[in-house]
Write an enzyme that holds these catalytic residues in place. Structure first.
Site, PDB file in Angstrom:
ATOM      1  N   TYR A 131       0.877  -1.284   0.102  1.00  0.00           N
ATOM      2  CA  TYR A 131      -0.312  -0.249   0.231  1.00  0.00           C
ATOM      3  C   TYR A 131       0.928   0.990  -0.027  1.00  0.00           C
ATOM      4  O   TYR A 131       1.317   1.478   1.083  1.00  0.00           O
ATOM      5  CB  TYR A 131      -1.524  -0.222   1.323  1.00  0.00           C
ATOM      6  CG  TYR A 131      -1.539   0.812   1.383  1.00  0.00           C
ATOM      7  CD1 TYR A 131      -2.256   1.419   0.431  1.00  0.00           C
ATOM      8  CD2 TYR A 131      -2.083   2.151   2.607  1.00  0.00           C
ATOM      9  CE1 TYR A 131      -3.476   2.509   0.245  1.00  0.00           C
ATOM     10  CE2 TYR A 131      -2.676   2.982   2.548  1.00  0.00           C
ATOM     11  CZ  TYR A 131      -3.142   3.547   1.691  1.00  0.00           C
ATOM     12  OH  TYR A 131      -4.268   4.604   1.523  1.00  0.00           O
ATOM     13  N   ASP A 177      -2.367  -1.521  -4.216  1.00  0.00           N
ATOM     14  CA  ASP A 177      -1.711  -0.115  -4.139  1.00  0.00           C
ATOM     15  C   ASP A 177      -0.357   0.707  -4.716  1.00  0.00           C
ATOM     16  O   ASP A 177      -0.522   0.853  -3.712  1.00  0.00           O
ATOM     17  CB  ASP A 177      -3.112   0.637  -2.957  1.00  0.00           C
ATOM     18  CG  ASP A 177      -2.999   1.837  -3.638  1.00  0.00           C
ATOM     19  OD1 ASP A 177      -2.657   2.243  -4.255  1.00  0.00           O
ATOM     20  OD2 ASP A 177      -4.565   1.997  -3.253  1.00  0.00           O
TER      21      ASP A 177
END
Length: 331
Positions: free
Chosen positions: A175, A214
């Protein structure tokens, strides 16, 4: 998630003032006067526009002899669990599930997940209810790491990365740091990029790498609906970020450096498709999105990849859609 925008005097003005955001950690920015007065062309929208998960989720069966990997930003595990997270996970039945932005402070107790994935690794941020990354695996890894060597602020890395080592490769779930509202955390993003990309190259010296999750960058103008309005103004689509990503894939100064492949873009060179649609401004229905979730692989793994797709119908349990890849053979 981004802060709510200021109220304006009319619905028409609100829609005219839309500046897409890439979602995480307050990345929106007030548009300039030029942007406010510029009427954006309608984005191409060939993806589904559903706002909740389909009642019946049908996933194509995995090709025999392949390993399936899924990366999904759930935008808060607790909220996603109430909106269909388990239904999708059951239907996909992937071998590796990378979950980002869980916002959890401790691993959840979910017997069905434990039965499906006996090897689970959950990380939490030092900041409560923030970030959070996990990898769930059917196969036991050889080793597990949650650090970026050399990063000057290890505490800021917590909850953002997990690296699993398997026999033939590494799987790295991330992330990635967001450059923030008004690009106020761009310095943190630059530090992350410097040390993370160096770490990836070091891993590649030992075994090829699969980086998924992500990525918090829209690499090219094809990867967001309104590139001109967002260029160098909005986190995820700045010269600093896109150049760093491009130079990671292929080092312009070292022809001997290992090369990496943005595999979804490689397989879909001219396609405009997005993995993130903000809940605000009815972006999903309008097809206003960003491709900031993905899979990046060491070039020498490319011949093993059978497919890489955005599960664009899987929307509603999160404002992100899962990205899935299959490659031949075991990890």
């Amino acid at each position: 998630m981004p802060p709510k925008p200021q109220r304006t005097s009319s619905k028409r003005k609100i829609e005219r003032n839309i500046e897409e955001t890439n979602g995480e950690e307050g990345s929106s920015q007030k548009p300039t006067k030029k942007i406010r007065n510029e009427k954006a062309a309608p984005p191409e929208n060939s993806q589904p526009t559903n706002k909740v998960l389909p009642v019946s989720i049908v996933i194509p069966p995995k090709e025999p002899g392949t390993t399936r990997i899924v990366a999904w930003n759930v935008s808060g595990y607790a909220a996603s669990a109430k909106k269909g997270f388990s239904q999708y996970v059951e239907a996909e039945n992937t071998d590796i599930l990378i979950i980002t932005e869980t916002k959890l402070n401790a691993p959840p107790f979910v017997p069905a997940l434990k039965d499906r994935y006996p090897y689970q690794y959950w990380t939490s941020s030092s900041k409560k209810g923030y970030a959070g990354t996990s990898i769930l695996s059917k196969a036991k890894p050889l080793s597990v790491d949650e650090k970026i060597p050399g990063h000057p602020d290890p505490d800021s890395v917590k909850g953002r990365i997990i690296t699993l080592e398997f026999e033939s490769c590494y799987v790295v779930g991330t992330y990635v740091v967001n450059a923030g509202q008004g690009l106020k955390t761009m310095d943190q993003k630059k530090i992350w990029n410097t040390h993370f990309f160096a770490h990836m190259r070091d891993l590649d010296k030992t075994k090829p790498v699969i980086w998924a999750g992500d990525l918090n960058v829209a690499p090219t103008e094809l990867d967001l609906s309104n590139p001109k309005q967002n260029w160098n103004k909005t986190a995820g689509y700045t010269e600093i970020e896109t150049t760093a990503f491009k130079n990671f894939l292929k080092d312009p100064e070292d022809s001997n450096a290992p090369e990496f492949v943005d595999i979804w873009r490689n397989l879909h060179p001219d396609t405009k498709a997005y993995s993130y649609f903000s809940y605000r401004f009815d972006c999903r229905s309008k097809g206003i999105g960003w491709r900031i979730d993905g899979m990046v692989i060491s070039q020498r793994l490319q011949s093993r990849v059978k497919m890489c797709e955005i599960r664009d119908e899987i929307y509603g349990a999160s404002d992100h859609c899962p990205v899935v890849m299959e490659l031949t053979g075991p990890l």
